[in-house]
Enzyme design. Structure first.
Site, PDB file in Angstrom:
ATOM      1  N   MET A 112       0.815  -1.206   0.000  1.00 15.88           N
ATOM      2  CA  MET A 112       0.000   0.000   0.000  1.00 15.88           C
ATOM      3  C   MET A 112       0.848   1.256   0.000  1.00 15.88           C
ATOM      4  O   MET A 112       0.349   2.341   0.260  1.00 15.88           O
ATOM      5  CB  MET A 112      -0.907   0.030   1.232  1.00 15.88           C
ATOM      6  CG  MET A 112      -1.903  -1.082   1.270  1.00 15.88           C
ATOM      7  SD  MET A 112      -2.910  -1.149  -0.208  1.00 15.88           S
ATOM      8  CE  MET A 112      -3.001  -2.905  -0.404  1.00 15.88           C
ATOM      9  N   LYS A 130       1.958   7.768   5.257  1.00 17.05           N
ATOM     10  CA  LYS A 130       2.003   6.697   4.252  1.00 17.05           C
ATOM     11  C   LYS A 130       1.697   7.306   2.898  1.00 17.05           C
ATOM     12  O   LYS A 130       0.627   7.878   2.680  1.00 17.05           O
ATOM     13  CB  LYS A 130       0.983   5.618   4.597  1.00 17.05           C
ATOM     14  CG  LYS A 130       0.827   4.578   3.496  1.00 17.05           C
ATOM     15  CD  LYS A 130      -0.050   3.422   3.900  1.00 17.05           C
ATOM     16  CE  LYS A 130       0.736   2.429   4.727  1.00 17.05           C
ATOM     17  NZ  LYS A 130       0.013   1.167   4.922  1.00 17.05           N
ATOM     18  N   ASP A 224      -7.705  -6.772   4.141  1.00 15.41           N
ATOM     19  CA  ASP A 224      -6.299  -7.204   4.134  1.00 15.41           C
ATOM     20  C   ASP A 224      -5.782  -7.359   5.566  1.00 15.41           C
ATOM     21  O   ASP A 224      -4.720  -6.835   5.903  1.00 15.41           O
ATOM     22  CB  ASP A 224      -5.443  -6.211   3.337  1.00 15.41           C
ATOM     23  CG  ASP A 224      -4.053  -6.770   3.016  1.00 15.41           C
ATOM     24  OD1 ASP A 224      -3.871  -8.006   3.120  1.00 15.41           O
ATOM     25  OD2 ASP A 224      -3.157  -5.982   2.680  1.00 15.41           O
TER      26      ASP A 224
END
Lengths: 960, 221
Positions: A112, A130, A224
């Protein structure tokens, strides 16, 4: 190898492959003793089967490793290089600023995106940033749509969900997520050091579950879940990262929702690319828990194709085989989470039993300790908790050395009515059919004791705990399930549970077209038999796999007809179901089961005098023979033929011959054992009769007719306490069964001469609406009898005056009412009236004898009338003729009645020696006569001073 | 979205043939296979992801797309889709075997080759690095194809089940719907067919000291 061999090969292969390896040889020896060719082939196939799976996995791998197209190698190389380059690249972001964030260091890199530790200068805090991969930054509508979900996830405020501050965009247009920065390590890092303590693993699972539940309540699915996405802070709080990102990535990358993510944690539906709901996350949670506990993944291997195959088709290694301190309850939870079918999975994490709030605010230590001890305390506890566990359990692959489940010693099973889940009309009928057919199949298996359908019907939609049901039915195991019919498809769930421990022995789900329901039924029956370690001969297998009919409508009529209580003694329902069976046969003239059942209905019409015509009897025979012709091996066909001989012709030897054939086919059929027991009883084979009745009751304990019939035999052999107990049981099952009251009345007298209790039983009978009327033709005799024994002659007289019939009659006796008046007047010292009534009785009987000159009942009755009239020789001659016309081998029960009549006639005419001789015989053999009765009955008053009679009373007096 | 007249007529052909398959017309099945083959081949070429080793032999997405292209907008029921997937499975088998033959030919120069038991054992590339795994893997697939033909002669249903399950990546339920038997039958036949095929491949290689396979170039379709 011919076609039949090939067919039985398939069946046996299926059976054998389900067995532990160590048991297969023994199974083959037993099952194929008559066919060495099949046995050899089977042994060879089974040996190959163990290696076939890895071989096919490697083949799948081979297929996958083929380059997609000759000439595509260049593209291949580019793809590989792309991957490697990424990690070696120096990172230009470190030290730079993105909006208000100063980037300090790279924390990691995942599917990701790349994660950095950064400092938020505006809010003065450390954050994790992120950066999503560039392809996720593309500004298209699909990405936007899923960013909405990611933002929704970001708004979740839960101690176990990573706190997202914002989803933003850098000055260069790169998407990033700013989230809370947690000290600690990922679960992945923890697991890499080895399996976690059970308490700790459970604690993390509960916390992850709590976070998931919170997200799911908001409609957010993680997609996930894996250890790398869970951070454990130093205080033991688990934080789930990256909600909603997986789908975002999926859609952006492929445009079709092709899966991404970490394969080992993916649910079967995810792997197949189907749409997901929250249960996909629960699967992944199950995988994570499994991994925390055992240190390995439940579905693993290389390459990916092997894992995928395993996820879709294989069961994981039993966790306790990898770590023996894992309790069965925890295994059950794992099994439930790892159910291949999402519908079999729990909808939330409640099954982890995380009653204590997981998270930082609760002391992690107390939470885990109490949870773990609660889990441990589930062992052996009988109650809701363990029932839930039983319902949750799934099956595991076990090591090759032995079965996971110890063999069942007590091979008794009750199949509860399958729950009908469908809304469609006909679904109820369908589930009833599934239940009854599975029972029929299991009844074919000799080793098993299977409770018959009529006994389990009462548990339709029951709320009773399984243990109680098992106790009531006297079984060790229970099968329950449900049926859902939608259009032309049907889904059946079934599980086998050991009642004592609530442990699930087997469970499975089947889906097929409605027309294939027979295969499902036979499959379930076979699996149950296998789980109970019952031996199935090839013949039985063949029978179980046979489709009774291809016409579902015909089958429907058949099932409805079979629903007619097999113990039924009423005319109207018998005629109704007879008509249904004729419809079924019209639709499928080759439907052997329907022919067989039809025959029994004809025979019953004849037996109960509803239709005593020769045509009826002929139909009973021809229909049974048609069933045998169509299916020479059909147990029910031979059962029908047996009943034809028994009920129709009174030919006991032929009846037993056909029952004997039937019993090899349907050894667990309750009705069949009832028939056999009845024939034995008519043959005066008392102990065999008792044994067969006991077997019948064991198989059908829930239908009043069964304990009632057993009680009748027990009355004959003077086991009055047991007879009384079984009659009570029969009345519990059916408080409206007049014959149980009848027999109870007699038992009280025979047992203890207790006319008071006998009268009370009769009072109960007459207090219940309709019951007295049902017995009108014969029951009046019983009331008279009790009053006679009590010597309440006036009461008896007034009772007779209220009775509407002019004679009492059943298969054992014919008594004109006039004769009862006569006896009473005789006892009341009015001989003129007595003679007048005896003469009326004589006229009535002689008239009846002109219609049926060989009826033994009438000759006995005539003897009694002559005796009352003082016509000694004629009386003795008629009474003796009654005995001669009913030889013991023709029907022991009726013969006993005739001997009893003869003894009375002897007593009445003053032949005391002959009378005591007969009484001696009756008292020394099974008969419905006893010393307490003799003491009461005024008929024997003339003998009371006779020394032989007194000796009899002493000799046969019941032990105190 | 506008569709060309040609596509529409092809879609109706496919729909009609699928309906016939559902009625049990097996020649309709055979007619459909080449249609699907062409479509799948094109898609497989374009969508290389599906073939990447990190993914699986899961051809769901691929066949779904082929289905959309071939059947167009016709709304078919679940069962017809299952039939379609079973046809796609047959096509996929042909595509894969063609690949395998091409691969094998490429490495061995289009010669008649003998495949040995060793070839088979090293079908797993991790097992024997000294062999060329690509050749072994291709050989194993070719052997499977030959064995599957033998199985078809003995038990046609089992061979179709293997096609659906192995080459089509179909679930038990889909396979059951496509073939028209109960799921329990599929489960049993699948287990037995795997055992039979494995034994057959082993035996044919071991007994004859290798099996002769005529390696030919990818057929020109």
């Amino acid at each position: 190898m011919d076609e039949a061999d090939a067919k039985s090969l398939k069946r046996l292969f299926e059976r054998a492959i389900a067995l532990p390896v160590a048991e297969r040889d023994a199974f083959l020896d037993e099952a194929c003793s008559d066919n060495p060719e099949v046995q050899a082939e089977l042994a060879s196939l089974l040996a190959a089967a163990d290696d076939a799976d890895p071989f096919f996995a490697s083949l799948a791998n081979a297929a996958l490793s083929l380059p997609p197209w000759p000439g595509d190698q260049a593209l291949d190389a580019a793809w590989q290089a792309d991957d490697i380059q990424a990690d070696d690249e120096p990172d230009p972001l470190i030290g730079s600023s993105v909006r208000q964030y100063v980037i300090h260091e790279k924390l990691g890199r995942g599917g990701m995106g790349v994660v950095y530790r950064a400092y938020d200068t505006s809010l003065d805090r450390t954050v994790a940033l992120k950066f999503l991969p560039p392809y996720l930054s593309a500004d298209d509508s699909a990405t936007e749509r899923f960013l909405v979900e990611a933002r929704a996830a970001a708004s979740l405020d839960h101690p176990n969900v990573c706190n997202v501050h914002e989803i933003g965009e850098s000055e260069k247009g790169e998407r990033f997520i700013a989230m809370a920065y947690y000290e600690g390590e990922t679960l992945k890092q923890k697991i890499e050091r080895g399996p976690l303590p059970i308490d700790e693993a459970l604690d993390y699972a509960c916390q992850i579950g709590a976070g998931l539940d919170a997200a799911h309540e908001h409609g957010i699915i993680h997609r996930d879940i894996k250890p790398g996405n869970v951070i454990v802070t130093p205080d033991g709080t688990a934080k789930v990262l990256d909600f909603g990102l997986a789908k975002l990535a999926d859609v952006s990358l492929t445009g079709t929702g092709v899966r991404l993510g970490t394969i080992g944690y993916m649910s079967p539906e995810h792997v197949r690319g189907e749409s997901l709901d929250q249960r996909a996350d629960l699967w992944s949670l199950g995988v994570v828990l499994y991994e925390m506990l055992t240190g390995q993944l439940p579905f693993k291997g290389r390459p990916t194709a092997v894992v995928v195959h395993s996820i879709l088709h294989e069961q994981p290694m039993r966790p306790s085989a990898l770590r023996d301190e894992i309790p069965p309850e925890l295994e059950a939870i794992l099994g439930r989470l790892l159910a291949k079918d999402p519908r079999r999975r729990p909808a939330n994490s409640e099954i982890l039993d995380c009653h204590v709030t997981a998270g930082a605010e609760a002391s992690a230590e107390t939470a885990t300790v109490s949870r773990w001890s609660r889990l441990r305390s589930w062992r052996g506890v009988v109650g809701l908790g363990s029932l839930i566990v039983a319902a949750m359990a799934t099956w595991w692959v076990t090591t090759q050395t032995g079965g996971a489940i110890p063999p069942v010693e007590d091979k008794s099973v009750a199949v509860l009515p399958f729950v009908s889940l469908g809304e469609e009309p006909g679904n109820d009928f369908f589930s009833a059919g599934v239940t009854s057919e599975i029972i029929n199949h299991l009844a074919r298996v000799g080793d098993l004791t299977v409770i018959s359908r009529t006994s389990v019907k009462q548990y339709t939609d029951t709320e009773k705990p399984l243990q109680q049901i098992a106790q009531e039915l006297g079984v060790a195991t229970i099968v329950e399930g449900d049926v859902l019919q939608i259009g032309d498809r049907v889904r059946v769930n079934a599980q086998l549970i050991r009642a004592g421990t609530d442990r699930q022995l087997w469970a499975d789900q089947y889906e097929a077209r409605v027309t294939d329901v027979f295969e499902i039924q036979s499959e379930i029956a076979q699996r149950i038999a296998a789980a109970l370690r019952a031996t199935l001969s090839p013949a039985v297998l063949e029978e179980i796999e046979r489709r009774p009919t291809d016409n579902l409508e015909a089958y429907g009529y058949y099932l409805r007809a079979a629903d007619y209580d097999e113990s039924g003694q009423l005319e109207a329902p018998n005629r109704e179901s007879l008509a249904l069976l004729e419809r079924a046969i019209e639709l499928d003239p080759e439907f052997a089961d329907a022919w067989a059942l039809l025959s029994e209905h004809h025979s019953r019409m004849y037996l109960y005098y509803w239709d005593r015509s020769p045509e009826r009897l002929a139909r009973a025979e021809s229909t049974a023979r048609e069933a045998v012709r169509l299916q020479p091996d059909l147990g029910q066909a031979h059962r029908a033929l047996g009943f034809y001989y028994y009920w129709g012709l009174g030919d006991y030897e032929s009846a037993l011959e056909h029952f004997g054939t039937a019993v090899t086919r349907i050894p667990g059929d309750a009705m069949l054992h009832l028939g056999i027991a009845a024939v034995y009883r008519r043959q005066a084979r008392w102990s065999e009769s008792l044994a067969s009745y006991e077997r019948a009751v064991e198989l059908n304990p829930g239908t009043s007719q069964y304990p009632f019939q057993l009680a009748l035999t027990q009355s004959l052999v003077r086991n009055y306490p047991e007879a009384n107990r079984n009659l009570d049981q029969a009345l519990r099952l059916n408080p409206d069964d007049p014959y149980s009251y009848w027999q109870k009345t007699r038992v009280y007298v025979l047992w203890r001469g207790d006319t008071q209790a006998a009268g009370a039983a009769l009072d109960t009978l007459y207090s219940r609406p309709g019951l007295g009327d049902a017995l009108e033709g014969e029951g009046g005799y019983l009331r008279w009898w009790v009053l006679l024994l009590e010597r309440r002659y006036w009461d008896a007289l007034s009772f007779l005056n209220t009775s509407q019939v002019d004679r009492y009659e059943n298969q054992f006796f014919v008594v004109p009412k006039a004769q009862l008046f006569a006896q009473l007047y005789g006892l009341m010292g009015q001989p003129d009236l007595a003679v007048a009534y005896f003469d009326s009785a004589r006229v009535m009987i002689e008239t009846a004898l002109r219609e049926a000159p060989d009826d033994p009942r009438l000759h006995s009755a005539l003897g009694t009338a002559y005796a009352g009239l003082g016509r000694r020789d004629e009386a003795v001659r008629e009474a003796e003729l009654g005995v001669e016309l009913q030889p013991v081998e023709s029907d022991a029960l009726k013969w006993l009645q005739r001997v009893d009549d003869l003894a009375r006639v002897y007593a009445t005419v003053g032949e005391y020696d002959a009378a005591t001789d007969r009484l001696d015989y009756l008292l020394s053999h099974p008969a419905e006569i006893s010393v307490p009765l003799l003491r009461l009955d005024p008929t024997w008053d003339p003998l009371r001073d006779h020394p032989d009679f007194q000796a009899l009373l002493e000799r046969y007096a019941p032990a105190e | 979205m506008a569709k060309s007249g040609l596509n529409d007529s092809r879609a109706s052909t496919v729909t009609r043939l699928l309906a016939e398959v559902r009625e049990g017309n097996h020649s309709a099945f055979d007619e459909l296979v080449p249609l699907v083959y062409e479509e799948l081949k094109g898609l497989a070429h374009a969508q290389r992801d599906v073939w990447h080793g990190d993914e699986t032999l899961d051809t769901t997405a691929l066949t779904h797309e082929a289905y959309l292209k071939l059947a167009g907008r016709a709304q078919l029921d679940w069962e017809s889709r299952a039939h379609f997937r079973s046809i796609a499975a047959r096509a996929m088998r042909q595509i894969l075997i063609d690949y395998a033959r091409a691969k094998h030919t490429q490495k061995r120069g289009g010669e008649r080759v003998r495949m040995s038991l060793d070839d088979l054992e090293i079908a797993d590339p991790h097992a024997a690095p000294e062999h060329d795994p690509a050749v072994a893997q291709a050989a194993a697939l070719i052997a499977l194809d030959a064995s599957l033909e033998r199985l078809k002669g003995r038990d046609a249903r089992q061979s179709r089940i293997v096609e659906c399950r192995f080459f089509g990546g179909m679930t038990i339920e889909e396979t059951a719907a496509a073939i028209g038997v109960a799921t329990v039958t599929v489960e049993r036949d699948w287990a037995m067919a795997k055992a039979w095929l494995y034994r057959d491949i082993r035996e044919s290689l071991a007994d004859k000291g290798g099996v002769e396979l005529w390696m030919k170039p990818t057929p020109n379709r």
